[in-house]
Design a protein around this motif. Structure first.
Motif, mmCIF file in Angstrom:
data_model
loop_
_atom_site.group_PDB
_atom_site.id
_atom_site.type_symbol
_atom_site.label_atom_id
_atom_site.label_comp_id
_atom_site.label_asym_id
_atom_site.label_seq_id
_atom_site.Cartn_x
_atom_site.Cartn_y
_atom_site.Cartn_z
ATOM 1 N N VAL A 140 23.105 -7.867 31.490
ATOM 2 C CA VAL A 140 23.146 -7.315 32.841
ATOM 3 C C VAL A 140 21.753 -7.381 33.448
ATOM 4 O O VAL A 140 20.756 -7.089 32.780
ATOM 5 N N ASN A 141 21.696 -7.750 34.734
ATOM 6 C CA ASN A 141 20.437 -7.753 35.486
ATOM 7 C C ASN A 141 20.335 -6.583 36.463
ATOM 8 O O ASN A 141 19.289 -5.968 36.595
ATOM 9 N N VAL A 170 23.738 6.371 34.752
ATOM 10 C CA VAL A 170 23.342 4.976 34.556
ATOM 11 C C VAL A 170 21.954 4.909 33.933
ATOM 12 O O VAL A 170 21.682 4.051 33.075
ATOM 13 N N ARG A 171 21.072 5.804 34.325
ATOM 14 C CA ARG A 171 19.702 5.780 33.813
ATOM 15 C C ARG A 171 19.627 6.136 32.330
ATOM 16 O O ARG A 171 18.603 5.925 31.692
ATOM 17 N N THR A 172 20.707 6.679 31.755
ATOM 18 C CA THR A 172 20.748 6.873 30.304
ATOM 19 C C THR A 172 21.101 5.569 29.592
ATOM 20 O O THR A 172 20.932 5.464 28.377
ATOM 21 N N LEU A 173 21.591 4.585 30.347
ATOM 22 C CA LEU A 173 21.990 3.294 29.784
ATOM 23 C C LEU A 173 20.942 2.219 30.000
ATOM 24 O O LEU A 173 20.705 1.375 29.122
ATOM 25 N N THR A 174 20.329 2.216 31.195
ATOM 26 C CA THR A 174 19.440 1.114 31.570
ATOM 27 C C THR A 174 18.511 1.532 32.704
ATOM 28 O O THR A 174 18.814 2.465 33.456
ATOM 29 N N HIS A 175 17.412 0.824 32.811
ATOM 30 C CA HIS A 175 16.503 0.992 33.943
ATOM 31 C C HIS A 175 16.593 -0.210 34.892
ATOM 32 O O HIS A 175 15.702 -0.419 35.715
ATOM 33 N N ASP A 176 17.671 -0.981 34.781
ATOM 34 C CA ASP A 176 17.882 -2.107 35.689
ATOM 35 C C ASP A 176 17.965 -1.621 37.135
ATOM 36 O O ASP A 176 18.382 -0.484 37.402
ATOM 37 N N PRO A 177 17.583 -2.466 38.099
ATOM 38 C CA PRO A 177 17.716 -2.092 39.519
ATOM 39 C C PRO A 177 19.158 -1.746 39.873
ATOM 40 O O PRO A 177 20.101 -2.325 39.323
ATOM 41 N N ILE A 178 19.317 -0.811 40.793
ATOM 42 C CA ILE A 178 20.645 -0.354 41.227
ATOM 43 C C ILE A 178 20.856 -0.705 42.692
ATOM 44 O O ILE A 178 19.987 -0.482 43.539
ATOM 45 N N LEU A 179 22.030 -1.257 42.980
ATOM 46 C CA LEU A 179 22.455 -1.578 44.337
ATOM 47 C C LEU A 179 23.739 -0.819 44.633
ATOM 48 O O LEU A 179 24.663 -0.836 43.810
ATOM 49 N N ILE A 180 23.816 -0.130 45.769
ATOM 50 C CA ILE A 180 25.092 0.455 46.194
ATOM 51 C C ILE A 180 25.940 -0.703 46.716
ATOM 52 O O ILE A 180 25.649 -1.279 47.757
ATOM 53 N N LEU A 217 15.050 7.573 48.525
ATOM 54 C CA LEU A 217 14.633 8.618 47.605
ATOM 55 C C LEU A 217 14.836 8.207 46.147
ATOM 56 O O LEU A 217 13.973 8.461 45.293
ATOM 57 N N TYR A 218 15.969 7.570 45.857
ATOM 58 C CA TYR A 218 16.277 7.193 44.475
ATOM 59 C C TYR A 218 15.685 5.830 44.090
ATOM 60 O O TYR A 218 15.837 5.393 42.954
ATOM 61 N N GLY A 219 15.031 5.163 45.023
ATOM 62 C CA GLY A 219 14.390 3.891 44.726
ATOM 63 C C GLY A 219 15.363 2.767 44.425
ATOM 64 O O GLY A 219 15.121 1.941 43.534
ATOM 65 N N LEU A 220 16.466 2.693 45.177
ATOM 66 C CA LEU A 220 17.491 1.675 44.942
ATOM 67 C C LEU A 220 17.187 0.403 45.726
ATOM 68 O O LEU A 220 16.361 0.389 46.639
#
Length: 217
Positions: free
Chosen positions: A144-145, A171-181, A205-208
Motif C-alpha cells: 500500500v502507498n 489507521v495510524r495504528t496500521l501505517t503512516h502512509d498518506p491519507i486521502l479522503i 488539521l490532520y495533515g491529509l
C-alpha cells in the motif's frame, strides 16, 4: 475536487473485466490531473482472483497502465470493511480479501507497471451500524502507498473530528502512509456550507493529502 494539492485527482469506478480507460485517463492527464480508479470485483469471486483465474485480465490491465506512462492511482474493492458489497464484511473474509489485494499488486509488479500508486480505500468506522475497524483487511505496508477513507456529513451534528477522526486514529495504528479522503459530501440537511468549511479545516488539521467530493443528494 481537492484542497489545492496539485495535481488534482479525478476518480472513476471500474467494473471487473472492464479494461483500463486510456482515453479517459489521457484527457485527465492533459488537464493536469491524475486518474484514480476504484477497481471493484463486481459479481466476481474474490477467491477466484487469489487462485489466479483472472491473471490474464490483470496482466492486460497492468500492461495498459504501464504503456500509459502517466501516474495512476489504483484501488481494489473499496469500502471492504462495510457490509454492502460482495467483497466486503459478512460476504468475503478479510483473509481472502488481503490475499486478493496482494496477488493483484504482485501481478502488476511482475508486468512492470511502476506508475501505480496503490490506494487502500476503507469506509469510516460506524460501530452502531456494524462497520468495524479496518485492521483485518490491511494488506501490509509493502502493498500500500496511500490510504483512502470514505465518509459523509449526514446531519447537523456531523463534524470532521467525529466523522473521520476515529478512523484516522485507527489507521495510524496500521501505517503512516498518506491519507486521502476518497469520498465525501455534506447533504443539504447537514448545513452544507458550514460542513464544507469544516472539511477543509479538518483535512488541514490532520495533515491529509486532500479530499474528493462526491455529490450527495
Amino acid at each position: 475536487a481537492s484542497t489545492g494539492v496539485k495535481p488534482d485527482v479525478i476518480v472513476y469506478y471500474s467494473g471487473w473485466l472492464e479494461p483500463f480507460r486510456v482515453g479517459f485517463a489521457t484527457t485527465v492527464a492533459n488537464d493536469g490531473a491524475v486518474s484514480l480508479v476504484q477497481l471493484n470485483p463486481t459479481h466476481t469471486s474474490v477467491a477466484a482472483i487469489v487462485a489466479g483465474r483472472y491473471d490474464s485480465y490483470l496482466r492486460t490491465y497492468a500492461r495498459a497502465v504501464r504503456s500509459y506512462r502517466h501516474p495512476v492511482i489504483l484501488s481494489f474493492g473499496h469500502e471492504m470493511n462495510g457490509y454492502w458489497y460482495s467483497w466486503g464484511y459478512r460476504h468475503t473474509s478479510p483473509a481472502v480479501f488481503v490475499a486478493a489485494w496482494q496477488h493483484i499488486v504482485n501481478v502488476f509488479r511482475a508486468v512492470g507497471a511502476k506508475n501505480v500508486t496503490w490506494l487502500w480505500t476503507i469506509n469510516t468506522i460506524h460501530k452502531q451500524t456494524g462497520v468495524p475497524s479496518p485492521g483485518p483487511w490491511w494488506p501490509g505496508n509493502s502493498y500500500v502507498n496511500w490510504v483512502g477513507i470514505d465518509g459523509y456529513f449526514t446531519n447537523s451534528s456531523s463534524v470532521f473530528a467525529s466523522v473521520f477522526g476515529p478512523t484516522i486514529v485507527n489507521v495510524r495504528t496500521l501505517t503512516h502512509d498518506p491519507i486521502l479522503i476518497t469520498e465525501t459530501a455534506a447533504t443539504p440537511v447537514a448545513s452544507q456550507p458550514a460542513k464544507i468549511a469544516d472539511l477543509f479545516a479538518g483535512v488541514h488539521l490532520y495533515g491529509l493529502l486532500g479530499f474528493i467530493w462526491f455529490d450527495s443528494d
